[in-house]
Scaffold this motif. Structure first.
Motif, PDB file in Angstrom:
ATOM      1  N   ASP A 167       0.538  -1.549   0.014  1.00 49.31           N
ATOM      2  CA  ASP A 167       0.587   0.533   0.266  1.00 49.31           C
ATOM      3  C   ASP A 167       1.078   1.532  -0.017  1.00 49.31           C
ATOM      4  OD1 ASP A 167      -2.329  -1.276  -0.380  1.00 49.31           O
ATOM      5  OD2 ASP A 167      -2.639  -1.400   2.218  1.00 49.31           O
ATOM      6  N   VAL A 168       0.505   2.561  -0.911  1.00 47.10           N
ATOM      7  CA  VAL A 168       0.867   3.522  -1.367  1.00 47.10           C
ATOM      8  C   VAL A 168       0.397   4.158  -0.009  1.00 47.10           C
ATOM      9  CG1 VAL A 168       1.025   5.785  -1.898  1.00 47.10           C
ATOM     10  CG2 VAL A 168       1.044   3.636  -2.906  1.00 47.10           C
ATOM     11  N   GLU A 169       1.391   5.129   1.178  1.00 49.54           N
ATOM     12  CA  GLU A 169       0.802   5.581   2.638  1.00 49.54           C
ATOM     13  C   GLU A 169       2.261   6.886   2.368  1.00 49.54           C
ATOM     14  OE1 GLU A 169       1.144   2.739   6.219  1.00 49.54           O
ATOM     15  OE2 GLU A 169       2.629   2.188   4.964  1.00 49.54           O
ATOM     16  N   PRO A 170       1.075   7.573   1.384  1.00 49.78           N
ATOM     17  CA  PRO A 170       1.964   9.123   1.485  1.00 49.78           C
ATOM     18  C   PRO A 170       1.089  10.154   2.254  1.00 49.78           C
ATOM     19  CG  PRO A 170      -0.246   8.607  -0.260  1.00 49.78           C
ATOM     20  CD  PRO A 170      -0.130   7.713   0.221  1.00 49.78           C
ATOM     21  N   THR A 304       4.201  10.683  -1.772  1.00 52.30           N
ATOM     22  CA  THR A 304       3.489  11.885  -0.986  1.00 52.30           C
ATOM     23  C   THR A 304       4.333  12.722  -2.438  1.00 52.30           C
ATOM     24  OG1 THR A 304       4.118  11.668   1.320  1.00 52.30           O
ATOM     25  CG2 THR A 304       3.740  13.855   0.395  1.00 52.30           C
ATOM     26  N   ALA A 305       5.048  12.891  -2.767  1.00 59.99           N
ATOM     27  CA  ALA A 305       5.496  13.943  -3.470  1.00 59.99           C
ATOM     28  C   ALA A 305       4.227  13.698  -5.322  1.00 59.99           C
ATOM     29  CB  ALA A 305       6.421  13.856  -4.028  1.00 59.99           C
ATOM     30  N   ALA A 306       4.260  12.593  -5.374  1.00 59.21           N
ATOM     31  CA  ALA A 306       3.228  12.300  -6.557  1.00 59.21           C
ATOM     32  C   ALA A 306       1.500  12.404  -6.689  1.00 59.21           C
ATOM     33  CB  ALA A 306       3.111  10.624  -6.988  1.00 59.21           C
ATOM     34  N   PRO A 316      -0.943  14.415 -15.659  1.00 57.48           N
ATOM     35  CA  PRO A 316       0.136  13.373 -15.728  1.00 57.48           C
ATOM     36  C   PRO A 316       1.080  12.629 -16.596  1.00 57.48           C
ATOM     37  CG  PRO A 316      -2.528  13.157 -15.473  1.00 57.48           C
ATOM     38  CD  PRO A 316      -2.425  13.722 -16.331  1.00 57.48           C
ATOM     39  N   GLU A 317       1.638  13.809 -17.258  1.00 57.48           N
ATOM     40  CA  GLU A 317       2.943  13.309 -18.298  1.00 57.48           C
ATOM     41  C   GLU A 317       4.128  14.364 -17.632  1.00 57.48           C
ATOM     42  OE1 GLU A 317      -0.408  14.460 -19.246  1.00 57.48           O
ATOM     43  OE2 GLU A 317      -0.982  12.065 -20.322  1.00 57.48           O
ATOM     44  N   TRP A 318       3.472  15.236 -16.974  1.00 53.08           N
ATOM     45  CA  TRP A 318       5.076  15.914 -16.358  1.00 53.08           C
ATOM     46  C   TRP A 318       4.673  15.114 -15.279  1.00 53.08           C
ATOM     47  CZ3 TRP A 318       4.508  17.765 -11.086  1.00 53.08           C
ATOM     48  CH2 TRP A 318       6.088  19.582 -11.022  1.00 53.08           C
ATOM     49  N   ILE A 319       4.021  14.065 -14.220  1.00 53.26           N
ATOM     50  CA  ILE A 319       4.198  14.408 -12.617  1.00 53.26           C
ATOM     51  C   ILE A 319       4.675  12.769 -13.164  1.00 53.26           C
ATOM     52  CG2 ILE A 319       3.229  13.122 -11.440  1.00 53.26           C
ATOM     53  CD1 ILE A 319       0.383  14.500 -11.480  1.00 53.26           C
ATOM     54  N   ALA A 320       4.874  11.910 -14.329  1.00 53.11           N
ATOM     55  CA  ALA A 320       5.824  11.250 -14.702  1.00 53.11           C
ATOM     56  C   ALA A 320       7.218  11.284 -14.980  1.00 53.11           C
ATOM     57  CB  ALA A 320       4.670  10.013 -16.473  1.00 53.11           C
ATOM     58  N   ARG A 321       6.936  12.636 -15.202  1.00 50.98           N
ATOM     59  CA  ARG A 321       8.236  12.802 -15.717  1.00 50.98           C
ATOM     60  C   ARG A 321       9.415  13.365 -14.584  1.00 50.98           C
ATOM     61  NH1 ARG A 321       5.835  15.962 -20.306  1.00 50.98           N
ATOM     62  NH2 ARG A 321       6.922  17.634 -19.081  1.00 50.98           N
ATOM     63  N   THR A 327       5.899   5.930 -18.593  1.00 53.45           N
ATOM     64  CA  THR A 327       4.713   6.187 -19.040  1.00 53.45           C
ATOM     65  C   THR A 327       3.416   5.932 -17.723  1.00 53.45           C
ATOM     66  OG1 THR A 327       3.974   4.276 -18.292  1.00 53.45           O
ATOM     67  CG2 THR A 327       5.005   4.355 -20.660  1.00 53.45           C
ATOM     68  N   THR A 328       2.690   6.904 -17.400  1.00 53.20           N
ATOM     69  CA  THR A 328       1.594   7.279 -17.102  1.00 53.20           C
ATOM     70  C   THR A 328       0.933   5.983 -16.530  1.00 53.20           C
ATOM     71  OG1 THR A 328      -0.240   7.870 -18.486  1.00 53.20           O
ATOM     72  CG2 THR A 328       0.993   9.557 -18.018  1.00 53.20           C
ATOM     73  N   GLU A 329       0.848   5.414 -17.083  1.00 48.95           N
ATOM     74  CA  GLU A 329       0.699   3.590 -16.165  1.00 48.95           C
ATOM     75  C   GLU A 329       0.963   3.721 -15.193  1.00 48.95           C
ATOM     76  OE1 GLU A 329       0.199  -0.902 -17.234  1.00 48.95           O
ATOM     77  OE2 GLU A 329       2.106   0.276 -18.217  1.00 48.95           O
ATOM     78  N   MET A 330       1.980   3.653 -14.329  1.00 46.67           N
ATOM     79  CA  MET A 330       1.575   3.397 -12.981  1.00 46.67           C
ATOM     80  C   MET A 330       1.314   4.785 -12.146  1.00 46.67           C
ATOM     81  SD  MET A 330       6.317   2.265 -11.338  1.00 46.67           S
ATOM     82  CE  MET A 330       6.189   2.293  -9.658  1.00 46.67           C
ATOM     83  N   LEU A 331       1.417   5.610 -12.777  1.00 46.21           N
ATOM     84  CA  LEU A 331       1.236   6.475 -12.108  1.00 46.21           C
ATOM     85  C   LEU A 331      -0.277   6.124 -11.779  1.00 46.21           C
ATOM     86  CD1 LEU A 331       2.144   9.718 -11.100  1.00 46.21           C
ATOM     87  CD2 LEU A 331       0.802  10.272 -12.522  1.00 46.21           C
ATOM     88  N   PHE A 332      -1.050   6.115 -12.662  1.00 44.87           N
ATOM     89  CA  PHE A 332      -2.733   6.159 -12.542  1.00 44.87           C
ATOM     90  C   PHE A 332      -2.733   4.182 -11.214  1.00 44.87           C
ATOM     91  CE2 PHE A 332      -3.259   8.760 -15.921  1.00 44.87           C
ATOM     92  CZ  PHE A 332      -3.227   9.757 -15.160  1.00 44.87           C
ATOM     93  N   ARG A 333      -2.041   3.312 -11.430  1.00 48.25           N
ATOM     94  CA  ARG A 333      -1.996   2.139 -11.371  1.00 48.25           C
ATOM     95  C   ARG A 333      -2.142   2.418  -9.466  1.00 48.25           C
ATOM     96  NH1 ARG A 333       2.079  -1.361 -11.115  1.00 48.25           N
ATOM     97  NH2 ARG A 333       2.946  -0.832 -12.214  1.00 48.25           N
TER      98      ARG A 333
END
Length: 385
Positions: A167-170, A304-306, A316-321, A327-333
């Protein structure tokens, strides 16, 4: 003879293939019975008919050393050390005196089951992730041997153990503000950078002043500090440029007044990069306990930053960079439940969010050298990448 390409013949060939795979699994496959006209039949005449074993092949210990010597040129030193440890501690004691061509699928599965009973450093059983890491060199060695000595790899059909999702715990923005306001002054810039750039632990500790561009407000992520060594970033995606908010720039300018004479941005009195164990156990965990916050790994600053970027409405593209994702796939997953309406694309939304919470300039207090973590800690934990 070749068969016509018809549905019936395809079904027949599929049945033969399934029978071959089943015989390979139980160790009764005979090459000549299925391919009597093949030029390779003579190579298998040394096969022991009663056991179905294949031709003479090198011992696992011999071939593993050959494979290791050939592969190490493409690995970084930390990975070389990891594979060497895996070979010496696990694979060679179990398979070293067997011929690579006579190792069966049952041997592999039996070995893996014993790993689940092995205790790690904390007297706990090895995790699924750790077991998979141990099995990876075994799979590579056996597959390579199968290609070279023309036998079917016994690893065929064996899948990696399923790893439970972590689990992500930001932290919330209020919690981040509380941490930055409370942390000892010599670590305020350090945690501002961690919370608002998404850098990994190894990337923060390996950050050098030559990679900080104040004019363009950017960090060039090129290296990482791993197990006492400065290495290249973990992959091509991690080799990136991170845009900095005004708050982060101000924190780094204050930090430069203290450590600017050293190559590394965050370092001890002698200029050496910070010890991640010291930071975790002498600063981070005591701080969370003091604030009454749940104990979490420092790596959660990256998550937390994400989530804060997503909450601010960044693209999402800027965040992924920023994160080093291709890609943004992991970001949304990973962060899907934190995604609101995404409208911005250049970091300005995050800038406004920080200013509203921390003030106009967001500058930290001056970071002093005197409180750098003490050296000589003997605590050993794996580096967070």
């Amino acid at each position: 003879a070749a068969l016509d390409d018809t549905p019936a013949n395809r079904k027949k060939v599929k049945q033969i293939l399934e029978r071959i795979e089943a015989e390979i699994t139980v160790g009764t496959f005979e090459y000549a019975r299925y391919f009597p006209g093949s030029s390779n039949v003579e190579k298998f005449r040394a096969e022991v008919a009663t056991t179905g074993e294949v031709l003479e092949t090198p011992l696992f210990s011999e071939f593993a050393q050959t494979w290791f010597d050939e592969m190490r040129i493409q690995w970084r030193k930390t990975h070389i050390d990891t594979v060497r440890l895996t070979l010496d501690k696990y694979l060679l004691p179990n398979f070293g005196d067997q011929q690579v061509g006579r190792i069966k699928k049952a041997d592999i599965l039996g070995f893996r089951s014993t790993l689940a009973k092995v205790s790690g450093r904390k007297e706990e059983s090895l995790s699924a992730t750790r077991i998979n890491h141990i099995m990876t060199p075994l799979r590579m060695i056996l597959n390579e041997a199968a290609n070279r000595y023309e036998f079917t790899s016994p690893y065929h059909g064996i899948k990696s153990l399923k790893v439970p999702r972590t689990d992500v715990e930001p932290f919330t923005l209020d919690e981040v503000k509380s941490i930055i306001d409370t942390v000892r002054p010599d670590y305020r810039a350090y945690f501002i950078v961690r919370f608002f750039t998404g850098l990994r632990t190894s990337e923060v500790h390996g950050l050098q002043w030559q990679c900080v561009d104040f004019e363009r407000r950017q960090i060039l992520v090129r290296n990482a500090w791993v197990k006492g060594e400065l290495v290249y970033t973990k992959n091509d995606g991690s080799f990136r440029t991170v845009d900095l908010s005004e708050m982060v720039c101000n924190a780094l300018r204050e930090q430069h007044k203290v450590t600017g004479q050293h190559p590394f941005v965050f370092c001890s009195r002698d200029g050496a990069p910070l010890n991640p164990n010291n930071v975790t156990y002498r600063v981070w965990h005591p701080l969370l306990k003091h604030l009454g916050l749940r104990r979490r790994r420092p790596y959660q600053t990256r998550h937390t930053a994400a989530t804060l970027w997503l909450a601010a409405g960044e693209s999402p593209e800027w965040i992924a960079r920023q994160m080093g994702h291709t890609t943004t796939e992991m970001l949304f997953r990973v962060y899907s439940r934190y995604v609101p309406n995404l409208t911005r694309q250049d970091g300005s939304a995050m800038e406004r969010l920080l200013r509203s919470s921390f003030g106009q300039d967001g500058g930290p207090q001056v970071v002093g050298e005197s409180a750098a973590p003490a050296s000589g800690s003997q605590v050993e934990v794996s580096d967070e990448r």
